[in-house]
Design an enzyme around this catalytic site. Structure first.
Site, PDB file in Angstrom:
ATOM      1  N   ARG A  43       0.879  -1.272  -0.024  1.00 19.78           N
ATOM      2  CA  ARG A  43       0.188  -0.185   0.130  1.00 19.78           C
ATOM      3  C   ARG A  43       0.958   1.217  -0.026  1.00 19.78           C
ATOM      4  O   ARG A  43       0.857   2.028   0.818  1.00 19.78           O
ATOM      5  CB  ARG A  43      -0.936  -0.031   1.210  1.00 19.78           C
ATOM      6  CG  ARG A  43      -2.150   0.928   1.174  1.00 19.78           C
ATOM      7  CD  ARG A  43      -3.213   0.747   2.111  1.00 19.78           C
ATOM      8  NE  ARG A  43      -4.424   1.670   1.965  1.00 19.78           N
ATOM      9  CZ  ARG A  43      -5.583   1.502   2.464  1.00 19.78           C
ATOM     10  NH1 ARG A  43      -5.661   0.580   2.995  1.00 19.78           N
ATOM     11  NH2 ARG A  43      -6.530   2.363   2.085  1.00 19.78           N
ATOM     12  N   CYS A  44       1.826   1.525  -0.997  1.00 17.87           N
ATOM     13  CA  CYS A  44       2.770   2.379  -1.011  1.00 17.87           C
ATOM     14  C   CYS A  44       3.138   2.604  -2.343  1.00 17.87           C
ATOM     15  O   CYS A  44       3.174   1.618  -3.099  1.00 17.87           O
ATOM     16  CB  CYS A  44       3.646   2.132   0.130  1.00 17.87           C
ATOM     17  SG  CYS A  44       5.593   2.555  -0.169  1.00 17.87           S
ATOM     18  N   GLU A  64      -2.704   5.751  -0.100  1.00 19.08           N
ATOM     19  CA  GLU A  64      -1.644   5.105   0.610  1.00 19.08           C
ATOM     20  C   GLU A  64      -1.027   5.983   1.589  1.00 19.08           C
ATOM     21  O   GLU A  64      -0.138   5.615   2.524  1.00 19.08           O
ATOM     22  CB  GLU A  64      -0.622   4.512  -0.478  1.00 19.08           C
ATOM     23  CG  GLU A  64      -1.103   3.520  -1.682  1.00 19.08           C
ATOM     24  CD  GLU A  64      -0.418   3.601  -2.576  1.00 19.08           C
ATOM     25  OE1 GLU A  64      -0.346   2.308  -3.272  1.00 19.08           O
ATOM     26  OE2 GLU A  64       0.450   4.360  -3.059  1.00 19.08           O
TER      27      GLU A  64
END
Lengths: 339, 784, 157
Positions: free
Chosen positions: B366-367, B736
């Site tokens: 999530r980045c 994110e």
């Protein structure tokens, strides 16, 4: 589709077929009553991989005698209670019983009754029923504390007290609680009932005093008198986790405020639940002031036999036992003084 | 009839996709059932490194319902036993003779259903000869270390560096104050609740493959499949990828995994549809991981707290092959956002990639491509420096922030930050949490022996990859797309190159179009995920959907509007330049009654369009962003430490986010909540580790600890809005931010609570045993 | 291998089937009855994506054999809406944005329904505790709590 139609079905790598299997127990199927080879702290063998249980025969007796007959005839059978430990093991094929004897259709194994100095709980009583029992909430705080932190709320809707004890996972919560309570475990076999003190029930990881042809049918907890109290204090990494360590304490106070009876037992800091006998002894007859409690907690920590693992080092867990023992004792004493 | 609301930008529109999900009518991959469908299950290695001496399949083939067992040798006949990774490395689909990590695919069993396939897997016998294992990347770099890859010179994959080394060194030599720390950001896994899977459907008559699969990037996957299988005659027009509803992605569904290729191969040979669904263990133990960066970080500054230079040196553990999902030119992703929110004049970062006997990967959790690694490091280091020079961490940040008037700001590592007001966000977070009072409370508690900590993280993200001059994946430029068709009755359908995995695209894209066209969002259908119908795009990850496809939506709508204006001019018998747009209609300047609505114009586009103009009202936009976007925010976390158990309790967590213009505030808030939970989790709970033999710890949800509603803090959120100047609607992307920013706030809070003892750093996840060991080391553990 | 004839009531309708003893209830629901709203998210009874109501109790259908459900009354997500009208928990999840990817949602809603039937006015902590057998990776739980609170109010009338 016929498998001979497929071009890939010609043996592809057939080198050295006679060599002994060097594989680990990747899909090995250890006998159910011998879990000693599986590191109970890692919960699931690292090599296991398969989420579909192997085939088995299924029987659902409607009476204890019928169940006993099935167990007598089928030594490879395994008892299915709530199934919340057994079915995951079967899904990983770490357990592959030839037969399951499902106790869920035996109507008279689920009850909570008090009388003649005992609380009697049917082996198939589910955790959520214990959790919702007013009697237990009022008079048996140690049991209420314990049942509230077993696994998670959905698992508790199926898992049973009898199953929790008979599975004898050293990380299970009820074994220590029953030892602290000085509970009796009722085993029913072909020759009738016998009672086993909880302190003698757990023989090793996943091993109990039950004979293969016996069923755990009832748990008897001595009804606490006036001035009694208990507490279960568990350290877990998250809801649903097994204990990093947990401590069960049951005390009763004499009229002069000294500790008359003390039960202390420890969860998941050894291969079996550990009764902290020296700590119990050190407290008996004493006034429960903080110094005394700390001293007893020291003894409890000494009795623990933790091993380093992902939940913490041996040193950490031992210190944790001390902390949790003091906290459980304080809570139990406060409850005893209040009630 | 009451007018249907437009529900454009800023409207907390309820989600369109919910209708199916709340009824149990979602269409996830494992819900698919095709006539004659077979199931594949995979035999996996118990060893992290071993020679395969024999694979015996006779017992498996004897299992009723088992149709085939295939190995690497089988696939080799078709030259698909290996596949390229997104970083142009090589990954085995099935091995020929050695396995390189535990749980690697060894063979595949095809059965009539999942039960028989599983029985077949259990019956395959494999003889292994264990080989030496290396799991520590530092040891892997030592001379004489076991070599992970036979086809490579050494375990060192690549060296990458960015910035001016000499200038940074000079600034360090001249520094009044320096701080240094080794920071490990451990291996974690996205653990979306749905695992990966696919259904491959080969149509032998037409020579056509339909692959239904859990992918965040269906179009790129189609091209990759064509590249892998082109030599077999499976060219790109014969491949259709369909990405159905996806049960969470978070980066884990970007790569191509061996299971997909195996299912395709088996479908082609059998002519039957073949389903492959991972179980949780396979998902955790063999799919791409996130992070695993060992960072040695240094900051230089003046005694007054002014930051002057930064140097980060990193060892990146990639496992057995470099299967990271990064832009091609950036082997360490966007790690060079490492200067964060601060005005550094000098900076230098370097990263070395290393092979080990672990699963391959290096995807984001999530980045946006290694941004969390950079942000965590700079935010931890900022706290170290603040304490070192005796400044409150909040004052220190205020002093060093890039100022609003410095934007667009060129960072020492070459980025051009689009917009920001960092002090504004931090001040708001401090006001919300009651910062001064908390510091007072902390001092009082410390006197009583109670440890509480307050941690700040003022992060700057970099998302929306990316401009075509720098950003591509396997050569494919990282644009994204929108195609819109307005129907004669004024309703519309729009298709995109992205793919939602819970972000709510069906809801928010319609809002952008509604805003631009004045057609109610409820009248606009959104579709994604089918490569036969949607325009090409690079997919949804790295918070890129809003910055790229969201921008494409606005641009496509503006093209539609330009044509609509011509039609309106024709209908109104006015000159185009005399027309003015007001949401939903064109009118003649000065005569608001002389107007044509977008619906009237749409009808005319098919019934009464001007001579010489093509009929229809459609447009497509492939949006190449001129720059990335730079969302930011300030988070403040308050923790209490249990000195008896080492437990960290997050008492408060305030998150002020600035993601530019918010399309749908309800969804933005939801994205932040979820992002915070996925920042909290690795900060305190999640980690995948390996013993010296390469045995995984953390391969299922009893060992890999996903927080429940009980552990997860009650988030408090706030916002500031600083629009992106270059994005057509000023939005920046938000999915994110919170995952990137939250871990440092928590870690800083824990270190803050223990600072007075002499504690300077603790690696995440900050577990009770770790905290207790620190307390013990500094004589502060309480054994009650 | 043994097979068994079972009869279960699923969402009010009686279903009979011949099942292998090892067939997990979740596979029976999804594959035999095509009720694919009940999902599978883990192998260890951890995630709760497969939660259904079994004689009114919320249970994880991946950790029960279908044969055990013989004679039982089951409710799945497909049975929540009645006569085309959404259950208050469905309304709550939609209106409070209690779902994102939607994968944990059916299990989460079934656990919530059981929770509210047992405890019509739960506190926030009781909701969080009651849903602690269900994992969500998207929402951070805040809006799930709000969804359950709204449903509780609505169910009070």
């Amino acid at each position: 589709m016929d498998k001979t139609e497929l071009p890939w079905n010609n043996p592809v790598v057939e080198a050295n077929a006679s060599a002994p299997a060097a594989r680990l127990g990747q899909y090995a199927q250890p006998p159910l009553r011998n879990f000693g080879s599986i590191d109970p702290y890692n919960r699931i063998s690292r090599e296991a991989k398969d989420m579909i249980p192997p085939p088995f025969e299924y029987q659902a007796p409607t009476s204890v005698s019928e169940a006993l007959a099935l167990l007598g005839k089928n030594p490879e059978a395994k008892v299915l209670a709530g199934g919340q430990s057994l079915i995951p093991l079967m899904r990983f094929r770490l357990a592959s019983p030839a037969m399951l004897v499902d106790l869920n259709r035996i109507g008279d194994l689920a009850y909570i009754k008090e009388g003649e100095g005992w609380l009697r709980i049917g082996a198939m009583t589910r955790e959520s029923d214990l959790d919702q029992s007013d009697l237990i909430a009022k008079k048996y705080p140690l049991l209420a504390d314990t049942t509230h932190v077993v696994a998670d709320p959905l698992v508790r809707n199926l898992s049973t007290l009898g199953g929790n004890l008979a599975h004898a996972d050293p990380a299970n919560d009820h074994p220590a609680t029953m030892i602290a309570y000085r509970a009796q475990i009722v085993a029913t076999g072909p020759k009738g009932e016998r009672t086993i003190p909880a302190s003698e029930f757990f023989k090793g990881p996943f091993e109990t005093a039950l004979a293969p042809n016996e069923l755990l049918t009832e748990i008897r907890i001595p009804a606490p008198g006036k001035g009694s109290g208990g507490a279960y204090v568990k350290m877990e990494r998250k809801v649903g986790d097994f204990a990093t360590a947990a401590v069960a304490v049951q005390v009763s106070l004499a009229k002069d405020g000294t500790l008359e009876r003390v039960g202390i037992a420890l969860t998941n800091v050894g291969l079996v639940p550990i009764q902290a006998s020296a700590a119990e002894k050190a407290l008996t007859g004493k006034k429960p002031d903080d110094a005394v409690l700390r001293q007893a907690a020291d003894l409890a920590a000494k009795a623990a036999k933790p091993e380093s693992d992902a939940r913490g080092s041996e040193e950490y867990k031992r210190a944790l036992v001390k902390t949790l023992t003091v906290r459980a004792l304080r809570k139990a004493v406060a409850r005893a003084q209040g009630g | 009839m009451a007018a249907v609301a437009i529900q454009g930008l800023g409207h907390p529109r309820k989600r369109v996709e919910d209708a199916r999900f709340i009824r149990g009518k979602g269409n996830y991959i494992d819900d698919m059932k095709l006539p004659g469908m077979l199931q594949v299950d995979i035999v996996r290695s118990p060893y992290a490194h071993a020679k395969i001496k024999a694979i015996r399949t006779d017992k498996a083939l004897a299992v009723p319902g088992v149709l085939a067992v295939i190995t690497g040798e089988t696939l080799k006949q078709y030259n698909v036993h290996n596949m390229p990774t997104l970083m142009s490395d090589t990954q085995m689909v099935l091995p020929l003779d050695t396995v390189k990590y535990q749980f690697q695919e060894v063979a595949a069993v095809l059965g009539t259903d999942r039960y028989t396939a599983a029985d077949g897997v259990a019956a395959v016998e494999v003889d292994y000869e264990p080989l030496p294992v290396v799991v520590d990347p530092f040891k892997a770099l030592e001379p004489g270390a076991p070599k992970v890859r036979d086809d490579k010179e050494s375990n060192h994959i690549w060296h990458w560096e960015w910035g001016d080394r000499a200038a940074a060194d000079k600034a360090f030599d001249a520094a009044e104050v320096t701080v240094k720390e080794n920071i490990y950001i451990p291996r974690i896994h996205v653990a979306s609740i749905e695992t990966c899977g696919c259904v491959a459907q080969w149509n032998a008559t037409e020579g056509h493959l339909t692959l239904y699969m859990t992918t965040q990037a269906p179009h790129a996957i189609r091209t990759v499949v064509a590249l892998i299988t082109g030599h077999l005659g499976l060219s790109e027009e014969k491949i259709r990828i369909v990405s159905p509803d996806i049960g969470g992605g978070f980066g884990g569904k970007v790569p191509a995994y061996p299971g997909y290729v195996i299912a395709v191969a088996l479908s082609i040979v059998t002519g039957a549809p073949v389903k492959w669904i991972e179980d949780r263990t396979e998902n955790m133990a063999a799919d791409s991981f996130g992070r695993d960066y060992h960072i040695s970080a240094e900051l230089a500054g003046k005694k007054d707290g002014t930051l002057t230079a930064l140097r980060f040196k990193t060892i990146a553990d990639h496992g057995y092959t470099d299967a990271a999902a990064n832009p091609s030119k950036m082997p360490a992703g966007l790690f060079h956002i490492a200067t964060g929110s601060y005005d550094f004049k000098n900076a230098f970062v370097e990263v070395d990639g290393v092979y080990t006997n672990k699963p391959p990967g290096g995807i984001a959790y999530r980045c946006s491509f290694r941004v969390t690694e950079a942000v965590h490091t700079i935010e931890r280091m900022a706290d170290l420096m603040a304490h070192e020079v005796g400044l409150d961490p909040a004052d220190f940040r205020m002093k060093n922030f890039i100022k609003p008037e410095q934007f667009p700001y060129k960072s020492a590592l070459g980025w051009e930050y689009d917009s920001g007001n960092y002090a504004g966000a931090l001040q708001k977070a401090m006001d919300m949490v009651g910062y001064k009072e908390l510091r007072k409370e902390q001092a009082e508690k410390r006197k009583r022996g109670e440890f509480m900590g307050i941690g700040i993280s003022s992060f700057t993200e970099i998302v929306g990859a990316g401009p075509s001059k720098d950003f591509d994946i396997l050569g494919l430029k990282m644009f994204d797309s929108c195609e819109i068709r307005v129907h004669p009755t004024g309703k519309a359908i729009a298709r995109f190159g992205t793919k939602s995995q819970g972000q709510g695209h069906e809801t928010t894209y319609a809002q952008i179009l509604a805003e631009e066209l004045g057609i109610p969002a409820d009248h606009i259908k959104i579709e994604e995920g089918d490569t036969d119908t949607a325009p090409y795009g690079l997919g949804t990850y790295a918070s890129r959907s809003t910055p790229t496809a969201g921008a494409a939506a606005a641009m496509a709508a503006r093209k539609v509007r330009a044509k609509a204006k011509k039609i309106a001019a024709h209908l109104l018998e006015a000159a185009e330049e005399d027309l003015q747009w007001e949401q939903g209609k064109f009118f003649v300047k000065g005569s608001p009654d002389r107007a044509k609505t977008i619906q009237e114009i749409a009808f005319a586009a098919y019934t009464n369009h001007p001579q010489g103009m093509e009929a229809g009202l459609e447009a497509v936009s492939y949006y190449d962003p001129p720059n990335l976007t730079f969302p930011f925010g300030s988070y403040i976390c308050v923790v209490d430490i249990d000195r008896g158990t080492g437990e960290v309790k997050v008492r408060r967590f305030v998150a002020v986010d600035d993601c530019g213009v918010r399309i749908n505030p309800m969804i933005v808030e939801g994205q932040i909540h979820g992002g915070l939970a996925m920042g909290f989790a690795p900060a305190l709970m999640e980690e995948i580790s390996y013993d010296e033999n390469g045995n995984i710890h953390g391969s299922n949800f009893t060992d890999y600890l996903l927080p429940t509603a009980v552990e997860t803090p009650k988030w408090e959120t706030g916002e500031t809005v600083t629009p992106s100047p270059h994005h057509p609607i000023g939005a920046k992307g938000v999915g994110e931010s919170a995952t990137v920013g939250a871990p440092a706030a928590i870690a800083n809070a824990v270190v803050d609570a223990l600072w007075h003892l002499g504690v300077r750093h603790v690696d995440i996840p900050i577990t009770p045993p770790k905290v207790w060991a620190l307390l013990k080391e500094h004589g502060a553990a309480l054994e009650e | 291998m043994s097979t068994h004839h079972i009869q279960v009531k699923v969402n009010g309708a009686v279903k009979a089937a011949e099942v292998e003893s090892r067939l997990l209830l979740v596979h029976f629901l999804r594959e035999s009855l095509n009720l694919t709203g009940t999902h599978i998210g883990c192998d260890t009874t951890s995630c709760g994506a497969c939660t259904v109501l079994w004689n009114g109790r919320a249970v994880k259908s991946c950790t029960l054999f279908a044969v055990q459900a013989d004679g039982a009354e089951l409710r799945t997500v497909e049975g929540l809406a009645q006569d085309g009208k959404l259950h208050p928990i469905q309304v709550g999840f939609h209106e409070k944005h209690g779902l994102q990817c939607g994968f944990c949602t059916p299990g989460m809603m079934m656990a919530s329904v059981a929770l509210l039937e047992a405890n019509p006015k739960p506190t926030e902590d009781e909701i969080r505790w009651g849903l602690s057998g269900n994992l969500c990776r998207c929402t951070g739980y805040v809006n799930i709590v709000k969804a359950v609170q709204q449903a509780a109010e609505q169910m009070q009338g």
